[in-house]
Design a protein around this motif. Structure first.
Motif, mmCIF file in Angstrom:
data_model
loop_
_atom_site.group_PDB
_atom_site.id
_atom_site.type_symbol
_atom_site.label_atom_id
_atom_site.label_comp_id
_atom_site.label_asym_id
_atom_site.label_seq_id
_atom_site.Cartn_x
_atom_site.Cartn_y
_atom_site.Cartn_z
ATOM 1 N N GLY A 25 0.816 -1.216 0.000
ATOM 2 C CA GLY A 25 0.000 0.000 0.000
ATOM 3 C C GLY A 25 0.847 1.262 0.000
ATOM 4 N N LEU A 26 1.945 1.219 0.732
ATOM 5 C CA LEU A 26 2.836 2.373 0.825
ATOM 6 C C LEU A 26 3.499 2.686 -0.514
ATOM 7 C CD1 LEU A 26 4.391 4.440 2.691
ATOM 8 C CD2 LEU A 26 6.125 2.655 2.935
ATOM 9 N N LEU A 27 3.958 1.638 -1.197
ATOM 10 C CA LEU A 27 4.712 1.842 -2.440
ATOM 11 C C LEU A 27 3.887 1.628 -3.706
ATOM 12 C CD1 LEU A 27 8.076 0.063 -1.503
ATOM 13 C CD2 LEU A 27 7.530 2.493 -1.358
ATOM 14 N N SER A 28 2.666 1.114 -3.533
ATOM 15 C CA SER A 28 1.828 0.776 -4.694
ATOM 16 C C SER A 28 2.579 -0.137 -5.662
ATOM 17 C CB SER A 28 1.354 2.041 -5.421
ATOM 18 O OG SER A 28 0.600 2.849 -4.561
ATOM 19 N N ARG A 29 3.133 -1.194 -5.106
ATOM 20 C CA ARG A 29 3.913 -2.151 -5.887
ATOM 21 C C ARG A 29 3.462 -3.575 -5.582
ATOM 22 N NH1 ARG A 29 7.659 -0.631 -9.772
ATOM 23 N NH2 ARG A 29 8.655 1.300 -9.201
ATOM 24 N N SER A 30 3.936 -4.531 -6.388
ATOM 25 C CA SER A 30 3.561 -5.941 -6.237
ATOM 26 C C SER A 30 4.325 -6.595 -5.081
ATOM 27 C CB SER A 30 3.876 -6.704 -7.522
ATOM 28 O OG SER A 30 5.278 -6.812 -7.686
ATOM 29 N N SER A 31 3.832 -7.758 -4.652
ATOM 30 C CA SER A 31 4.502 -8.537 -3.605
ATOM 31 C C SER A 31 5.916 -8.901 -4.031
ATOM 32 C CB SER A 31 3.734 -9.826 -3.318
ATOM 33 O OG SER A 31 2.499 -9.533 -2.754
ATOM 34 N N THR A 32 6.082 -9.302 -5.269
ATOM 35 C CA THR A 32 7.397 -9.693 -5.775
ATOM 36 C C THR A 32 8.382 -8.534 -5.661
ATOM 37 O OG1 THR A 32 6.313 -11.188 -7.322
ATOM 38 C CG2 THR A 32 8.616 -10.669 -7.763
ATOM 39 N N TYR A 33 7.934 -7.349 -6.042
ATOM 40 C CA TYR A 33 8.792 -6.168 -5.981
ATOM 41 C C TYR A 33 9.136 -5.834 -4.530
ATOM 42 C CZ TYR A 33 10.598 -1.497 -6.923
ATOM 43 O OH TYR A 33 11.406 -0.390 -7.003
ATOM 44 N N ILE A 34 8.138 -5.875 -3.659
ATOM 45 C CA ILE A 34 8.361 -5.582 -2.233
ATOM 46 C C ILE A 34 9.385 -6.565 -1.660
ATOM 47 C CG2 ILE A 34 7.287 -5.580 0.071
ATOM 48 C CD1 ILE A 34 6.464 -3.153 -1.620
ATOM 49 N N ASN A 35 9.186 -7.854 -1.947
ATOM 50 C CA ASN A 35 10.109 -8.873 -1.440
ATOM 51 C C ASN A 35 11.542 -8.642 -1.926
ATOM 52 O OD1 ASN A 35 8.285 -10.337 0.131
ATOM 53 N ND2 ASN A 35 7.577 -11.490 -1.641
ATOM 54 N N SER A 36 11.690 -8.263 -3.196
ATOM 55 C CA SER A 36 13.039 -8.033 -3.720
ATOM 56 C C SER A 36 13.686 -6.820 -3.044
ATOM 57 C CB SER A 36 13.026 -7.870 -5.239
ATOM 58 O OG SER A 36 12.438 -6.652 -5.610
ATOM 59 N N LEU A 37 12.897 -5.765 -2.769
ATOM 60 C CA LEU A 37 13.439 -4.592 -2.068
ATOM 61 C C LEU A 37 13.869 -4.953 -0.649
ATOM 62 C CD1 LEU A 37 11.304 -1.373 -2.788
ATOM 63 C CD2 LEU A 37 13.639 -1.871 -3.483
ATOM 64 N N VAL A 38 13.024 -5.727 0.022
ATOM 65 C CA VAL A 38 13.345 -6.119 1.398
ATOM 66 C C VAL A 38 14.600 -6.987 1.412
ATOM 67 C CG1 VAL A 38 12.563 -7.403 3.426
ATOM 68 C CG2 VAL A 38 10.980 -5.897 2.252
ATOM 69 N N GLU A 39 14.722 -7.903 0.459
ATOM 70 C CA GLU A 39 15.916 -8.756 0.368
ATOM 71 C C GLU A 39 17.174 -7.910 0.191
ATOM 72 O OE1 GLU A 39 16.439 -11.991 0.866
ATOM 73 O OE2 GLU A 39 14.317 -12.302 1.318
ATOM 74 N N LYS A 40 17.093 -6.884 -0.670
ATOM 75 C CA LYS A 40 18.243 -5.988 -0.874
ATOM 76 C C LYS A 40 18.596 -5.265 0.425
ATOM 77 C CE LYS A 40 17.428 -5.159 -5.779
ATOM 78 N NZ LYS A 40 16.877 -4.234 -6.770
ATOM 79 N N LEU A 41 17.570 -4.809 1.125
ATOM 80 C CA LEU A 41 17.781 -4.102 2.389
ATOM 81 C C LEU A 41 18.408 -5.038 3.430
ATOM 82 C CD1 LEU A 41 17.291 -1.282 3.543
ATOM 83 C CD2 LEU A 41 15.061 -2.084 4.336
ATOM 84 N N MET A 42 17.909 -6.264 3.500
ATOM 85 C CA MET A 42 18.469 -7.261 4.424
ATOM 86 C C MET A 42 19.952 -7.483 4.134
ATOM 87 S SD MET A 42 15.582 -10.227 4.491
ATOM 88 C CE MET A 42 14.262 -10.251 5.680
ATOM 89 N N GLU A 43 20.267 -7.625 2.856
ATOM 90 C CA GLU A 43 21.649 -7.877 2.448
ATOM 91 C C GLU A 43 22.552 -6.691 2.786
ATOM 92 O OE1 GLU A 43 24.924 -9.831 1.355
ATOM 93 O OE2 GLU A 43 22.931 -10.686 1.653
ATOM 94 N N GLU A 44 22.061 -5.463 2.583
ATOM 95 C CA GLU A 44 22.841 -4.273 2.922
ATOM 96 C C GLU A 44 23.202 -4.259 4.404
ATOM 97 O OE1 GLU A 44 21.036 -0.590 1.737
ATOM 98 O OE2 GLU A 44 20.912 -1.222 -0.365
ATOM 99 N N TYR A 45 22.221 -4.576 5.263
ATOM 100 C CA TYR A 45 22.477 -4.584 6.702
ATOM 101 C C TYR A 45 23.461 -5.697 7.068
ATOM 102 C CZ TYR A 45 19.225 -0.931 8.023
ATOM 103 O OH TYR A 45 18.622 0.287 8.195
ATOM 104 N N ARG A 46 23.347 -6.851 6.403
ATOM 105 C CA ARG A 46 24.283 -7.962 6.658
ATOM 106 C C ARG A 46 25.702 -7.562 6.271
ATOM 107 N NH1 ARG A 46 19.966 -11.682 5.433
ATOM 108 N NH2 ARG A 46 20.315 -11.455 3.207
ATOM 109 N N GLN A 47 25.850 -6.956 5.091
ATOM 110 C CA GLN A 47 27.184 -6.585 4.602
ATOM 111 C C GLN A 47 27.833 -5.514 5.484
ATOM 112 O OE1 GLN A 47 26.879 -5.555 0.450
ATOM 113 N NE2 GLN A 47 26.739 -7.702 -0.189
ATOM 114 N N ARG A 48 27.039 -4.631 6.026
ATOM 115 C CA ARG A 48 27.561 -3.579 6.898
ATOM 116 C C ARG A 48 28.040 -4.124 8.235
ATOM 117 N NH1 ARG A 48 22.737 0.571 7.329
ATOM 118 N NH2 ARG A 48 22.125 0.362 5.186
ATOM 119 N N GLY A 49 27.549 -5.308 8.606
ATOM 120 C CA GLY A 49 27.840 -5.826 9.939
ATOM 121 C C GLY A 49 27.136 -4.992 10.997
#
Length: 196
Positions: A25-49
């Motif tokens: 609802g916030l981004l007006s995007r599909s589940s697939t798109y939301i999941n891919s954004l969240v995965e990228k965000l998760m990975e960024e936090y992992r890489q930063r330690g």
């Protein structure tokens, strides 16, 4: 505005789990798109330690402190609980679902005040059970103590494992190293005689 940054801001400001529906609802995007954004965000936090992580819990997303950091900084949290309240919470967590009348028998009349405070903080919930109430912990309890959510037995197992890993009693773990020699007496009193 960058959509990944907006998603990150939403998770940060929510202060708890956010459903995929809410993010769609916030981004007006599909589940697939939301999941891919969240995965990228998760990975960024992992890489930063980073001490902060983005996690997926039961179809919802949450930004939280990693458990090893949460334990160390809990004392700085504005919602810090005093040792007697934490001892009451330890009994509820270990024996949930527990009747409020049984809790009062073990912890004394102060348990009523403790239950009211824990309800106010959203760490426990109660529902009518006969002439008393049945008390259980909430998802917020799991978030507060760095546990993954699940059924009651799963939560109890995680608590026992954390207490064993730290070589502490359950209540000492919950109290985050607040010194108290007999903090676990209340739980021992509730244990069936054969298991003491």
């Amino acid at each position: 505005m960058d959509e990944k940054s907006l998603l990150e801001a939403a998770l940060f400001s929510a202060g708890g789990p956010v459903s995929e529906q809410q993010l769609k609802g916030l981004l007006s995007r599909s589940s697939t798109y939301i999941n891919s954004l969240v995965e990228k965000l998760m990975e960024e936090y992992r890489q930063r330690g980073s001490p902060i992580e983005v996690v997926r819990l039961e179809g919802k997303y949450s930004m939280q402190l990693k458990p090893e950091y949460a334990e160390r900084v809990m004392a700085l949290s504005p919602g810090e609980l005093k040792p007697p309240v934490l001892r009451t919470l330890s009994v509820i967590a270990y024996y949930q679902p527990i009747q409020q009348s049984d809790l009062v028998e073990v912890r004394g009349q102060a348990a009523y005040e403790h239950v009211a405070l824990l309800l106010e903080k959203g760490l426990i919930q109660k529902k009518r059970a006969g002439r008393s109430y049945e008390l259980t912990t909430t998802d917020k309890f799991c978030d507060y103590f760095g546990l993954s959510r699940g059924d009651v037995e799963s939560i109890k197992a995680q608590i026992k494992n954390k207490a064993k890993l730290k070589k502490e009693s359950l209540s000492r773990w919950l109290e985050s190293k607040v010194p108290d020699m007999d903090a676990f007496d209340a739980v021992r009193k509730l244990m069936p005689v054969g298991k003491r």
